[in-house]
Design a protein around this motif. Structure first.
Motif, PDB file in Angstrom:
ATOM      1  N   CYS A 212       0.756  -1.142  -0.043  1.00  0.00           N
ATOM      2  CA  CYS A 212      -0.074   0.103   0.020  1.00  0.00           C
ATOM      3  C   CYS A 212       1.014   1.344  -0.045  1.00  0.00           C
ATOM      4  O   CYS A 212       2.014   1.320   0.402  1.00  0.00           O
ATOM      5  CB  CYS A 212      -0.849  -0.001   1.190  1.00  0.00           C
ATOM      6  SG  CYS A 212      -2.200   1.294   1.345  1.00  0.00           S
TER       7      CYS A 212
ATOM      8  N   MET B 183      -0.260   3.938   1.422  1.00  0.00           N
ATOM      9  CA  MET B 183      -0.665   4.839   2.976  1.00  0.00           C
ATOM     10  C   MET B 183      -0.248   3.866   3.764  1.00  0.00           C
ATOM     11  O   MET B 183       0.008   2.643   3.804  1.00  0.00           O
ATOM     12  CB  MET B 183      -2.177   4.982   2.626  1.00  0.00           C
ATOM     13  CG  MET B 183      -2.685   6.003   1.688  1.00  0.00           C
ATOM     14  SD  MET B 183      -4.207   6.471   1.945  1.00  0.00           S
ATOM     15  CE  MET B 183      -4.537   7.783   0.886  1.00  0.00           C
ATOM     16  N   ARG B 184      -0.142   4.454   4.995  1.00  0.00           N
ATOM     17  CA  ARG B 184       0.305   3.641   6.233  1.00  0.00           C
ATOM     18  C   ARG B 184      -0.872   4.102   7.352  1.00  0.00           C
ATOM     19  O   ARG B 184      -0.448   4.388   8.438  1.00  0.00           O
ATOM     20  CB  ARG B 184       1.485   3.740   6.674  1.00  0.00           C
ATOM     21  CG  ARG B 184       2.707   2.880   5.720  1.00  0.00           C
ATOM     22  CD  ARG B 184       3.884   2.803   6.343  1.00  0.00           C
ATOM     23  NE  ARG B 184       4.035   1.715   7.238  1.00  0.00           N
ATOM     24  CZ  ARG B 184       4.225   0.528   6.907  1.00  0.00           C
ATOM     25  NH1 ARG B 184       4.322   0.178   5.825  1.00  0.00           N
ATOM     26  NH2 ARG B 184       4.514  -0.636   8.095  1.00  0.00           N
ATOM     27  N   CYS B 185      -1.882   4.127   7.120  1.00  0.00           N
ATOM     28  CA  CYS B 185      -3.003   3.952   8.053  1.00  0.00           C
ATOM     29  C   CYS B 185      -2.792   3.439   9.358  1.00  0.00           C
ATOM     30  O   CYS B 185      -2.951   2.404   9.410  1.00  0.00           O
ATOM     31  CB  CYS B 185      -4.382   3.663   7.570  1.00  0.00           C
ATOM     32  SG  CYS B 185      -4.697   4.379   6.023  1.00  0.00           S
TER      33      CYS B 185
ATOM     34  N   CYS C 279      -4.983   0.626  10.091  1.00  0.00           N
ATOM     35  CA  CYS C 279      -5.416  -0.396   8.979  1.00  0.00           C
ATOM     36  C   CYS C 279      -5.463  -1.843   9.556  1.00  0.00           C
ATOM     37  O   CYS C 279      -4.796  -2.233  10.392  1.00  0.00           O
ATOM     38  CB  CYS C 279      -4.225  -0.509   8.187  1.00  0.00           C
ATOM     39  SG  CYS C 279      -4.326  -1.718   6.835  1.00  0.00           S
TER      40      CYS C 279
ATOM     41  N   ILE D 249       0.320  -5.082   4.161  1.00  0.00           N
ATOM     42  CA  ILE D 249       1.095  -4.061   4.118  1.00  0.00           C
ATOM     43  C   ILE D 249       2.608  -4.254   4.388  1.00  0.00           C
ATOM     44  O   ILE D 249       3.508  -3.683   3.832  1.00  0.00           O
ATOM     45  CB  ILE D 249       0.594  -2.760   4.812  1.00  0.00           C
ATOM     46  CG1 ILE D 249      -0.717  -2.724   4.744  1.00  0.00           C
ATOM     47  CG2 ILE D 249       1.247  -1.363   4.792  1.00  0.00           C
ATOM     48  CD1 ILE D 249      -1.345  -2.559   3.686  1.00  0.00           C
TER      49      ILE D 249
ATOM     50  N   GLY E 177      -7.117  -4.655  -0.957  1.00  0.00           N
ATOM     51  CA  GLY E 177      -5.814  -4.470  -0.645  1.00  0.00           C
ATOM     52  C   GLY E 177      -5.519  -4.499   0.978  1.00  0.00           C
ATOM     53  O   GLY E 177      -6.438  -4.934   1.709  1.00  0.00           O
ATOM     54  N   GLY E 178      -4.437  -3.858   1.149  1.00  0.00           N
ATOM     55  CA  GLY E 178      -3.324  -3.288   0.421  1.00  0.00           C
ATOM     56  C   GLY E 178      -4.085  -2.287  -0.677  1.00  0.00           C
ATOM     57  O   GLY E 178      -5.311  -1.894  -0.657  1.00  0.00           O
TER      58      GLY E 178
ATOM     59  N   ASN F 162      -7.499   3.577  -2.338  1.00  0.00           N
ATOM     60  CA  ASN F 162      -7.540   4.684  -1.553  1.00  0.00           C
ATOM     61  C   ASN F 162      -7.291   6.107  -2.290  1.00  0.00           C
ATOM     62  O   ASN F 162      -7.281   7.114  -1.665  1.00  0.00           O
ATOM     63  CB  ASN F 162      -6.299   4.583  -0.679  1.00  0.00           C
ATOM     64  CG  ASN F 162      -4.892   4.575  -1.288  1.00  0.00           C
ATOM     65  OD1 ASN F 162      -4.932   5.049  -2.478  1.00  0.00           O
ATOM     66  ND2 ASN F 162      -4.195   3.813  -0.558  1.00  0.00           N
TER      67      ASN F 162
ATOM     68  N   ASP G  64     -11.747   5.014  -0.138  1.00  0.00           N
ATOM     69  CA  ASP G  64     -11.899   5.272   1.377  1.00  0.00           C
ATOM     70  C   ASP G  64     -11.630   6.890   1.381  1.00  0.00           C
ATOM     71  O   ASP G  64     -10.748   7.298   0.794  1.00  0.00           O
ATOM     72  CB  ASP G  64     -10.598   4.798   1.901  1.00  0.00           C
ATOM     73  CG  ASP G  64     -11.131   3.263   2.138  1.00  0.00           C
ATOM     74  OD1 ASP G  64     -12.003   2.986   2.252  1.00  0.00           O
ATOM     75  OD2 ASP G  64      -9.845   2.598   2.187  1.00  0.00           O
TER      76      ASP G  64
ATOM     77  N   LYS H 141     -10.190   9.214   4.248  1.00  0.00           N
ATOM     78  CA  LYS H 141      -9.394   8.911   5.378  1.00  0.00           C
ATOM     79  C   LYS H 141      -9.905   9.920   6.313  1.00  0.00           C
ATOM     80  O   LYS H 141      -9.945   9.651   7.583  1.00  0.00           O
ATOM     81  CB  LYS H 141      -8.075   8.879   5.136  1.00  0.00           C
ATOM     82  CG  LYS H 141      -7.655   7.739   4.217  1.00  0.00           C
ATOM     83  CD  LYS H 141      -8.013   6.317   4.803  1.00  0.00           C
ATOM     84  CE  LYS H 141      -7.266   5.371   3.905  1.00  0.00           C
ATOM     85  NZ  LYS H 141      -7.872   3.878   3.986  1.00  0.00           N
TER      86      LYS H 141
ATOM     87  N   LEU I 146      -2.049  -1.741  12.090  1.00  0.00           N
ATOM     88  CA  LEU I 146      -0.631  -1.526  11.519  1.00  0.00           C
ATOM     89  C   LEU I 146       0.185  -0.596  12.414  1.00  0.00           C
ATOM     90  O   LEU I 146       1.367  -0.385  12.485  1.00  0.00           O
ATOM     91  CB  LEU I 146      -0.850  -0.581  10.192  1.00  0.00           C
ATOM     92  CG  LEU I 146       0.521  -0.367   9.491  1.00  0.00           C
ATOM     93  CD1 LEU I 146       1.036  -1.637   9.193  1.00  0.00           C
ATOM     94  CD2 LEU I 146       0.121   0.287   8.118  1.00  0.00           C
TER      95      LEU I 146
HETATM   96  S1  SF4 Z   1      -6.354   1.053   5.460  1.00  0.00           S
HETATM   97 FE1  SF4 Z   1      -6.341   0.838   3.235  1.00  0.00          FE
HETATM   98  S2  SF4 Z   1      -5.231   2.575   2.595  1.00  0.00           S
HETATM   99 FE2  SF4 Z   1      -4.855   2.550   4.722  1.00  0.00          FE
HETATM  100  S3  SF4 Z   1      -2.521   1.210   4.674  1.00  0.00           S
HETATM  101 FE3  SF4 Z   1      -4.436  -0.067   5.178  1.00  0.00          FE
HETATM  102  S4  SF4 Z   1      -4.821  -0.808   2.958  1.00  0.00           S
HETATM  103 FE4  SF4 Z   1      -3.682   1.120   2.916  1.00  0.00          FE
END
Ligand code: SF4
Length: 238
Positions: A27, A29-31, A34, A40, A71-72, A99, A121, A123, A198
């Motif tokens: 990915c 992004m690094r929400c 997540c 990821i 995903g991802g 995303n 999404d 965010k 995450l």
């Molecule tokens: S929530 Fe979605 S956009 Fe955010 S890190 Fe996880 S997979 Fe990526």
């Protein structure tokens, strides 16, 4: 394609359809909230080959309406278009979860008739987007480009926001809805607590303070959202 998860049947991921869900790895992004941290970080247990996924889809052709690719972030997969072509050859619908950071890929897939629906999404609002997605210098122009494309292109789409206590505040809702004014479908979802998010894997201390909003709190968010996006609804909330 790096496929790190495969759910063979879902009635939830593709609205109104019997589908299966393909989870791609990696990915942009690094929400911190997540739930798919294994995808990821690359620590997912099983890698599925394209061939085995396509063979399964072929076998279940008459029973499935479509495929959800999530995903991802699927748009990072270099051979995504080729892979979707093979799914389309089986006569299946394709929904893409994204995303929104790669609007050019979404547009390319749409113009090639390769996607039938996109779920994007959102965010947070612009002033806190970087915190919510874990990328300080997030390119909001890309996010806005994807939003504008989905709203104006004619493709079936939905926007959704996962609300996390510890990240989102009521005042963010006005900013969020200002991004998606005019949206025909917008869902507010509740963060579900997990020790696999995450942020915890990344050692982000704040992530240990995250929790879910109560139904009443989510309805306060919803009331604000509906003022600008009347289609807004809660989803998956008990
Ligand atoms: S929530 Fe979605 S956009 Fe955010 S890190 Fe996880 S997979 Fe990526």
């Amino acid at each position: 394609m790096i496929i790190g998860g495969f759910q063979t049947t879902t009635l939830l991921d593709y609205p109104g359809k019997v589908a299966c869900t393909i989870f791609t790895a990696a990915c942009n992004m690094r929400c911190p909230f997540c739930q798919n941290s294994d995808l990821i970080t690359g620590s997912f247990e099983t890698r599925y080959s394209e061939e085995e996924v396509l063979a399964y889809l072929s076998k279940r052709k008459g029973l499935l309406d479509g495929v959800c690719i999530t995903g991802g972030e699927p748009t990072l997969q270099k051979d995504l278009a080729e892979f979707i072509c093979k799914i389309k050859d089986l006569g299946l619908l394709v929904k893409l979860d994204s995303n929104g950071l790669n609007p050019d890929i979404i547009k390319m897939l749409y113009s090639g008739n390769l996607i039938d629906m996109v779920a994007m999404d959102i965010k947070s609002g612009p002033s806190t987007y970087g915190v919510a997605c874990g990328i300080k210098d997030i390119d909001m122009d890309k996010i806005k480009e994807s939003i504008d494309f989905l709203i104006t292109s004619g493709i079936d789409y939905e926007f959704r926001t996962t609300l996390v206590k510890g990240i989102h505040r009521l005042e963010d809702m006005e900013e969020i809805t200002s991004l998606i004014k005019g949206a025909k479908a917008y869902f507010l979802q509740s963060y579900k607590e997990s020790d696999k998010i995450l942020g915890l894997v990344d050692g982000n201390k704040e992530a240990s303070t995250y929790s879910s909003f109560s139904r009443n709190e989510l309805e306060e968010f919803l009331d604000i959202a509906k003022k600008v996006v009347p289609s807004a609804m809660l989803r998956g909330v008990d």
